[in-house]
Design a protein around this motif. Structure first.
Motif, PDB file in Angstrom:
ATOM      1  N   ILE A  10      11.122  -3.318  -2.033  1.00  0.00           N
ATOM      2  CA  ILE A  10      10.105  -2.938  -2.862  1.00  0.00           C
ATOM      3  C   ILE A  10      10.843  -1.293  -3.373  1.00  0.00           C
ATOM      4  O   ILE A  10      11.190  -0.887  -2.183  1.00  0.00           O
ATOM      5  CB  ILE A  10       8.737  -2.716  -2.465  1.00  0.00           C
ATOM      6  N   ASN A  11      11.277  -1.176  -4.478  1.00  0.00           N
ATOM      7  CA  ASN A  11      11.527   0.036  -5.047  1.00  0.00           C
ATOM      8  C   ASN A  11      10.472   0.950  -5.593  1.00  0.00           C
ATOM      9  O   ASN A  11       9.556   0.371  -6.189  1.00  0.00           O
ATOM     10  CB  ASN A  11      12.592  -0.251  -6.075  1.00  0.00           C
ATOM     11  N   GLU A  52       0.929  -1.188  -0.041  1.00  0.00           N
ATOM     12  CA  GLU A  52       0.102  -0.117   0.048  1.00  0.00           C
ATOM     13  C   GLU A  52       0.917   1.105   0.003  1.00  0.00           C
ATOM     14  O   GLU A  52       1.904   1.430   0.846  1.00  0.00           O
ATOM     15  CB  GLU A  52      -0.821   0.091   1.162  1.00  0.00           C
ATOM     16  N   HIS A  53       0.442   2.215  -0.752  1.00  0.00           N
ATOM     17  CA  HIS A  53       1.248   3.318  -0.865  1.00  0.00           C
ATOM     18  C   HIS A  53       0.403   4.650  -0.745  1.00  0.00           C
ATOM     19  O   HIS A  53      -0.210   4.965  -1.853  1.00  0.00           O
ATOM     20  CB  HIS A  53       2.083   3.493  -2.162  1.00  0.00           C
ATOM     21  N   THR A  69       8.679  -1.714  -8.131  1.00  0.00           N
ATOM     22  CA  THR A  69       9.337  -2.974  -8.542  1.00  0.00           C
ATOM     23  C   THR A  69       9.823  -4.042  -7.252  1.00  0.00           C
ATOM     24  O   THR A  69      10.265  -3.284  -6.274  1.00  0.00           O
ATOM     25  CB  THR A  69      10.588  -2.882  -9.345  1.00  0.00           C
ATOM     26  N   LEU A  70       9.748  -5.277  -7.287  1.00  0.00           N
ATOM     27  CA  LEU A  70      10.168  -6.024  -6.248  1.00  0.00           C
ATOM     28  C   LEU A  70      11.481  -6.780  -6.572  1.00  0.00           C
ATOM     29  O   LEU A  70      11.749  -7.253  -7.608  1.00  0.00           O
ATOM     30  CB  LEU A  70       9.075  -6.875  -5.875  1.00  0.00           C
ATOM     31  N   GLU A  71      12.513  -6.850  -5.552  1.00  0.00           N
ATOM     32  CA  GLU A  71      13.638  -7.328  -5.727  1.00  0.00           C
ATOM     33  C   GLU A  71      13.716  -8.509  -4.653  1.00  0.00           C
ATOM     34  O   GLU A  71      13.188  -8.265  -3.338  1.00  0.00           O
ATOM     35  CB  GLU A  71      14.855  -6.461  -5.344  1.00  0.00           C
ATOM     36  N   ILE A  72      14.060  -9.695  -4.914  1.00  0.00           N
ATOM     37  CA  ILE A  72      14.307 -10.664  -3.884  1.00  0.00           C
ATOM     38  C   ILE A  72      15.986 -11.034  -3.869  1.00  0.00           C
ATOM     39  O   ILE A  72      16.744 -11.115  -5.182  1.00  0.00           O
ATOM     40  CB  ILE A  72      13.689 -11.995  -4.369  1.00  0.00           C
ATOM     41  N   LEU A 119       8.013  10.488  -1.235  1.00  0.00           N
ATOM     42  CA  LEU A 119       7.217   9.650  -1.692  1.00  0.00           C
ATOM     43  C   LEU A 119       7.866   8.346  -2.604  1.00  0.00           C
ATOM     44  O   LEU A 119       7.367   7.240  -2.874  1.00  0.00           O
ATOM     45  CB  LEU A 119       6.062  10.116  -2.621  1.00  0.00           C
ATOM     46  N   VAL A 120       9.133   8.488  -2.910  1.00  0.00           N
ATOM     47  CA  VAL A 120       9.862   7.616  -3.747  1.00  0.00           C
ATOM     48  C   VAL A 120      11.015   6.845  -2.608  1.00  0.00           C
ATOM     49  O   VAL A 120      10.920   7.645  -1.700  1.00  0.00           O
ATOM     50  CB  VAL A 120      10.936   8.159  -4.899  1.00  0.00           C
ATOM     51  N   GLY A 121      11.671   5.931  -3.057  1.00  0.00           N
ATOM     52  CA  GLY A 121      12.560   5.122  -2.108  1.00  0.00           C
ATOM     53  C   GLY A 121      12.305   3.855  -2.390  1.00  0.00           C
ATOM     54  O   GLY A 121      11.882   3.151  -3.232  1.00  0.00           O
ATOM     55  N   LYS A 122      12.894   3.160  -1.123  1.00  0.00           N
ATOM     56  CA  LYS A 122      12.828   1.535  -1.150  1.00  0.00           C
ATOM     57  C   LYS A 122      12.589   1.244   0.362  1.00  0.00           C
ATOM     58  O   LYS A 122      12.893   1.801   1.340  1.00  0.00           O
ATOM     59  CB  LYS A 122      13.908   0.974  -1.627  1.00  0.00           C
ATOM     60  N   GLU A 123      11.831   0.194   0.512  1.00  0.00           N
ATOM     61  CA  GLU A 123      11.331  -0.466   1.575  1.00  0.00           C
ATOM     62  C   GLU A 123      12.014  -2.060   1.719  1.00  0.00           C
ATOM     63  O   GLU A 123      11.779  -2.884   0.629  1.00  0.00           O
ATOM     64  CB  GLU A 123      10.252  -0.700   1.950  1.00  0.00           C
ATOM     65  N   THR A 124      12.792  -2.456   2.520  1.00  0.00           N
ATOM     66  CA  THR A 124      13.369  -3.705   2.692  1.00  0.00           C
ATOM     67  C   THR A 124      12.688  -4.547   3.791  1.00  0.00           C
ATOM     68  O   THR A 124      12.319  -4.016   4.943  1.00  0.00           O
ATOM     69  CB  THR A 124      14.877  -3.658   2.899  1.00  0.00           C
TER      70      THR A 124
END
Length: 200
Positions: A66-67, A23-24, A79-82, A49-54
């Motif tokens: 999530i970027n 959710e954003h 985008t999702l990174e694993i 509002l931009v950035g990343k969450e780990t």
């Protein structure tokens, strides 16, 4: 989940397929991440509002990020990174180091995963007890699912590039291997409230 849901991903790991929801709230600055319906991260009143969450996914605590990027105006791409790779790249690599079978045994859906590098076998999120043995044409790894005898055979493909071929047998019957597709981005456009308000 609220009306701020902007991204949903299904991530296939050895311990199961996990659903990640993001959710954003672009007006409130809220960011909420849920994994398998359980909230794992919440941030309120984020002015950037931009950035990343780990965060971590699954029982093996796999690292995920999530970027959040602005594309133009009020449009954002998520985008999702694993483990530091895009979900698509991670799943492409994973398909080389794992084999997955989806089957129904005695009315129960089973997802069997072989980790080729360790020869660990997982079923529905549980690591299985196995017994391995060398045979004339390769190896066999034996385990049971309920009352069913299972075996994963590893034999040479005869071509160096292809390596070993892994086959799951359940009660002596060969099972078809499954493919798990990857989706790595969610693209959401946010419209300004004035654009949606009727003019009088």
């Amino acid at each position: 989940m609220s009306g701020d849901l902007v991204g949903v991903w299904e991530v296939a790991l050895s311990d199961g397929v996990h659903r990640i929801e993001f959710e954003h709230g672009t007006t409130t600055g809220k960011r909420v991440i849920s994994v398998d319906g359980k909230e794992v991260l919440r941030r309120d009143w984020m002015f950037k509002l931009v950035g990343k969450e780990t965060f971590h996914v699954g029982g093996l605590e796999t690292k995920a990020t999530i970027n959040i990027e602005a594309v133009s105006g009020f449009a954002y791409e998520y985008t999702l990174e694993i483990n530091g790779k895009s979900l698509r790249k991670y799943m492409e690599n994973r398909s080389k180091v794992t084999s997955t079978w989806l089957l129904n045994l005695d009315g129960i859906d089973c997802r069997v995963v072989l980790e080729k590098d360790t020869m660990d076998i997982w079923c529905n999120g549980q690591k299985m007890e196995t017994a391995g043995e060398f045979v004339d044409d390769g190896t066999e790894t034996h385990f049971t699912l309920g009352d069913h005898d299972c075996c994963i055979k590893a034999v040479s493909s005869g071509r160096r590039r292809d390596g070993l071929i892994h086959t799951l047998l359940v009660d002596g019957t060969e099972m078809s291997e499954a493919t798990e597709p990857a989706q790595d981005r969610a693209f959401i456009t946010m419209w300004s409230v004035s654009a949606l308000t009727p003019q009088s």
